[in-house]
Design an enzyme around this catalytic site. Structure first.
Site, PDB file in Angstrom:
ATOM      1  N   LYS A   1       0.840  -1.200   0.000  1.00 49.45           N
ATOM      2  CA  LYS A   1       0.000   0.000   0.000  1.00 49.45           C
ATOM      3  C   LYS A   1       0.874   1.249   0.000  1.00 49.45           C
ATOM      4  CE  LYS A   1      -0.423   0.169   5.041  1.00 49.45           C
ATOM      5  NZ  LYS A   1      -1.333   0.303   6.192  1.00 49.45           N
TER       6      LYS A   1
ATOM      7  N   ARG B   1     -10.478   1.566  15.859  1.00 53.30           N
ATOM      8  CA  ARG B   1     -10.393   2.423  14.692  1.00 53.30           C
ATOM      9  C   ARG B   1     -11.400   1.931  13.669  1.00 53.30           C
ATOM     10  NH1 ARG B   1      -4.658   2.646  11.664  1.00 53.30           N
ATOM     11  NH2 ARG B   1      -5.360   0.543  11.105  1.00 53.30           N
TER      12      ARG B   1
ATOM     13  N   TYR C   1      18.331  29.597   6.194  1.00 54.14           N
ATOM     14  CA  TYR C   1      17.160  30.383   6.594  1.00 54.14           C
ATOM     15  C   TYR C   1      17.085  30.494   8.119  1.00 54.14           C
ATOM     16  CZ  TYR C   1      15.161  30.006   1.868  1.00 54.14           C
ATOM     17  OH  TYR C   1      14.933  30.105   0.523  1.00 54.14           O
TER      18      TYR C   1
END
Length: 363
Positions: A35, A131, A256
């Site tokens: 998956k 779930r 940064y």
């Protein structure tokens, strides 16, 4: 020349990790979970590697399964989240997709389907994850509803999913195993419990079908060392090259936000790798990185396309030198921990911009 950032995917390591999973439960059927684009590694290539080894593959949804079919994968494919719409049951029947049913609504979709070829069904029990999954008597009622139907394969699998199998000092996994056994009592059906952590760390969870995911990609589900997980071989190596070098003076800053300040005269290497390539933006100063096999440290904030590395103490560093962000020399879990996340996220979120380069195809 092309930009040097790339993810090297070692298919021999995929085979090794699958065979480790199979060796821990040799009498079981070991599925290959591919998956989420095979956890970021490329679903088609990984599925082609696993197809000769696994009796079936597993994905989250029908779109992922169709992608594999269109690429020529012929083994059965389990849809771990089951059908979202009733017409997906018909497609599953035609394409030999196995369906996980995690609630009464999906059970009804399958029961009411008008299909010619029987579909293989897995019934998911909620043993404590809370779930998805059939609760209490719903599991037995669903099995009794589907078992006699002519359009349902009578070899229904009972499954559950663990919430904390990566916590080896917790008794919750054993509680889930016991809960699942009580829910399935008296039902004559094969069972599936073990994910990667279950396969590696909970022998009593290895059922008739096991579902390794993260371990196939060489990352341990456990936070520390484990005798079986330590046998895994990393599949993805995230690499790039140095594209710039400069020497800065004490008190000067890098990147940064000026978050890294030189405490001494320092050599800074700029690497073609950033969060746009899958490197975690929240990796802090000091995160380890390998330059020509020598360990250096991140210096300055990760930007979209570049990172900066303190290479002051390294011997002979040049533009074009190879850099490893994680893989063979650095565990992805270690980098993830520094960035406040888990290895699953880093590899699964690998963007398409970063080319996958596949090595060690099966001859």
């Amino acid at each position: 020349m092309s930009r040097p950032a790339q993810a090297i995917v070692d298919l021999a390591a995929v085979r090794h990790n699958f065979q480790l999973a199979q060796s821990l439960a040799p009498s079981a059927q070991t599925l290959g979970v591919v998956k989420a684009n095979a956890y970021g590694h490329g679903a088609v290539e990984v599925a082609k590697t696993l197809e000769p080894l696994a009796p079936a593959l597993a994905v989250a949804c029908i779109e992922e399964a169709i992608e594999l079919r269109e690429a020529g994968i012929r083994k059965p494919i389990l849809l771990l989240e089951g059908p979202f719409e009733s017409d997906e049951v018909k497609t599953a029947s035609e394409q030999e997709f196995w369906l996980m049913a995690s609630g009464p609504e999906q059970v009804d979709m399958i029961a009411n389907a008008e299909i010619d070829t029987p579909v293989r069904v897995w019934l998911k029990a909620d043993s404590g994850m809370h779930r998805l999954g059939l609760m209490d008597e719903q599991l037995r009622q669903s099995w009794e509803k589907l078992q006699p139907l002519p359009h349902v394969d009578n070899d229904i699998v009972l499954a559950t999913h663990f919430a904390a199998a990566d916590e080896l000092d917790s008794d919750f996994t054993q509680q889930q195993i016991d809960n699942f056994a009580a829910m399935a009592e008296g039902i004559n059906a094969p069972v599936s419990m073990a994910n990667s952590a279950g396969i590696l760390g909970w022998e009593q969870s290895r059922g008739d079908y096991n579902r390794p995911g993260i371990m196939l990609y060489g990352a341990s589900p456990f936070p520390g060392s484990h005798p079986e997980a330590d046998k895994l071989k990393p599949v993805m190596t995230l690499k790039s090259k140095i594209i710039g070098l400069r020497t800065i003076e004490p008190g000067e800053t890098v990147g940064y936000g000026r978050s890294w300040i030189a405490q001494r005269r320092s050599v800074i290497a700029t690497v073609a790798m950033g969060y746009g390539d899958g490197y975690p933006r929240h990796a802090p100063n000091g995160t380890p990185i390998m330059v020509n096999g020598q360990q250096a440290q991140l210096a300055g904030r990760v930007s979209m396309d570049m990172i900066t590395v303190d290479v002051t103490d390294l011997t002979v560093v040049q533009v074009g030198d190879e850099v490893e962000c994680w893989g063979q020399q650095l565990a992805v879990n270690d980098i993830a921990e520094r960035a406040g996340t888990i290895g699953y996220e880093l590899i699964t979120r690998m963007p398409l911009r970063t080319p996958r380069v596949y090595i060690n195809h099966q001859d």
